[in-house]
Design a protein around this motif. Sequence first.
Motif, short mmCIF file in Angstrom:
data_model
loop_
_atom_site.label_atom_id
_atom_site.label_comp_id
_atom_site.label_asym_id
_atom_site.label_seq_id
_atom_site.Cartn_x
_atom_site.Cartn_y
_atom_site.Cartn_z
N VAL A 116 -7.54 138.08 -6.76
CA VAL A 116 -8.15 138.74 -5.60
C VAL A 116 -9.13 139.81 -6.06
O VAL A 116 -10.24 139.93 -5.52
CB VAL A 116 -7.05 139.36 -4.71
N GLU A 117 -8.76 140.59 -7.06
CA GLU A 117 -9.60 141.70 -7.50
C GLU A 117 -10.85 141.24 -8.24
O GLU A 117 -11.92 141.84 -8.10
CB GLU A 117 -8.80 142.65 -8.38
N GLY A 149 -12.11 137.95 -8.23
CA GLY A 149 -12.86 136.95 -7.48
C GLY A 149 -12.86 135.56 -8.07
O GLY A 149 -13.42 134.64 -7.48
N TYR A 174 -4.77 129.24 -1.80
CA TYR A 174 -6.06 128.93 -2.42
C TYR A 174 -6.66 127.69 -1.76
O TYR A 174 -5.95 126.86 -1.20
CB TYR A 174 -5.90 128.68 -3.92
N VAL A 215 -9.54 132.23 -2.84
CA VAL A 215 -8.31 132.70 -2.22
C VAL A 215 -8.49 132.71 -0.71
O VAL A 215 -9.53 133.13 -0.20
CB VAL A 215 -7.96 134.12 -2.71
N PRO A 229 -7.95 133.97 3.21
CA PRO A 229 -7.84 135.33 3.76
C PRO A 229 -6.40 135.85 3.74
O PRO A 229 -6.16 137.02 3.45
CB PRO A 229 -8.37 135.17 5.19
N ILE A 235 -5.61 136.88 0.21
CA ILE A 235 -6.25 138.16 -0.13
C ILE A 235 -5.41 139.32 0.39
O ILE A 235 -5.16 140.31 -0.31
CB ILE A 235 -7.68 138.22 0.43
N GLU A 236 -4.95 139.20 1.63
CA GLU A 236 -4.14 140.27 2.22
C GLU A 236 -2.80 140.39 1.50
O GLU A 236 -2.31 141.51 1.26
CB GLU A 236 -3.91 139.98 3.71
N GLY A 280 -2.24 139.64 -1.66
CA GLY A 280 -2.53 140.27 -2.95
C GLY A 280 -2.72 141.77 -2.82
O GLY A 280 -2.25 142.54 -3.65
N ARG A 281 -3.40 142.19 -1.76
CA ARG A 281 -3.60 143.63 -1.53
C ARG A 281 -2.27 144.33 -1.35
O ARG A 281 -2.01 145.38 -1.94
CB ARG A 281 -4.47 143.84 -0.29
N ALA A 295 -6.98 149.17 -0.49
CA ALA A 295 -6.75 148.41 -1.72
C ALA A 295 -5.96 149.18 -2.76
O ALA A 295 -5.61 148.63 -3.80
CB ALA A 295 -8.10 147.98 -2.30
#
Length: 411
Positions: A120-121, A123, A155, A164, A166, A169-170, A172-173, A245
């Motif tokens: 996520v970080e 990309g 993915y 990834v 959406p 991504i959330e 992972g955050r 983040a």
Amino acid sequence: MIYMDPEARAASLSFRQLKLFESVGRLDSVRRASEECNLSQPAVTQALAKLEQQVGATLLERRASGSYLNELGKIFHRRTTRLFVQMEEALVELGLPVASAPMIAKRISKSQARSLIAIVETGSFGQAAEALGLSQASLQRAARDLEGNLRKPLYYRTAAGVMVTPAGIELGRRMKLATQEIEWGIKEIEAARGSFNSQISIGAMPFGGSVLLASVLDEFVKAYPTAEIRIINESASEMLKSLRAGAVDFVLGLVQETTARDLSNEALAKTPYTIVAQRGHPILRKGRVTVADLLEYDWVVGTPGAARRGCFERLFASGPGPNASIATCALPVIRHLLTGSDRLTLMTTYELLHEDGRLVAVPFGPIEPAPAIGITMRAGWLPTQLHQAFIDLVRKHVTDAAVMPLFREAS
């Protein structure tokens, strides 16, 4: 023993070790924890001994009646518990049933979480593998294992490569924020021993945030000379992204009128906007300034989306506004542009309070609505002792300053 900083020590701990420690601390028993985690007592004892070595502190008192958290253990156990609670909450937000989230969270390994966070970080899988020092095959295996545990797609493949989702991504955050608890737990242990040699990351929003931060830094550094302070300056929207983040711990500046569910605002004082000009400006010779007077001069305005830009637009909403060819959120630039010219701008009373006298308020009257200066944090965030000391200093400073503290209005 080779010294490792808190971040490195936190990274060396596995979720398995942390789960065992959480279980022993909650149950006050190695035996009962071994039964709960389906491991032998020697295996649990060995894992705990290694965890204490990696943390750099004894966390448990071993007695005939059981194993009990000591004071340092209570500090670390609170953070460990928060790690798993946040992991479970993140899984529920992903769409997993509440009843099964704790069990699924137990199956997630540190390597699986780190793989998603890194992807996520950075990309991409390639950059994430490089950042973690892994082969792409190892990273892909961990990523797919996490998907298998969750039974949710994280993915998807595009012409540009694997991306990834959406939801991924959330997740992972939120996993990154959860794992930060362990690093903070180690820092709190060091603070409890009298060491404040750790870092805090502070976001300063344009204008008021930088002024507020600068006004308390000297006093804080004198009180905690070994603390490292990392300051991030970005636009308000980018700053809130950094806060979400985990790139910054909290943000100082004008608090937003509305706050998302995952953030909380603490408004410390009302600080209305006022029109500002250089000392000796022709407009200051007027007894009372009107909107028509303001139209005669060039303006320096905030960037689009900034609160003061909205205030400027409301000020001239009834007709064409003045010439405003320069938009910036940099106070040094604004100060330079106004000094020695007839330009005007908007500043909050708090910002003007900290100017050196070369800029003064134009007698125009109240401008509504009046924003508040304060602190924005992640909802449910638990500050360390060092964070709390800085926040308390900010509160005291604003209360002592002549900027209409909110609590005085309520009294």
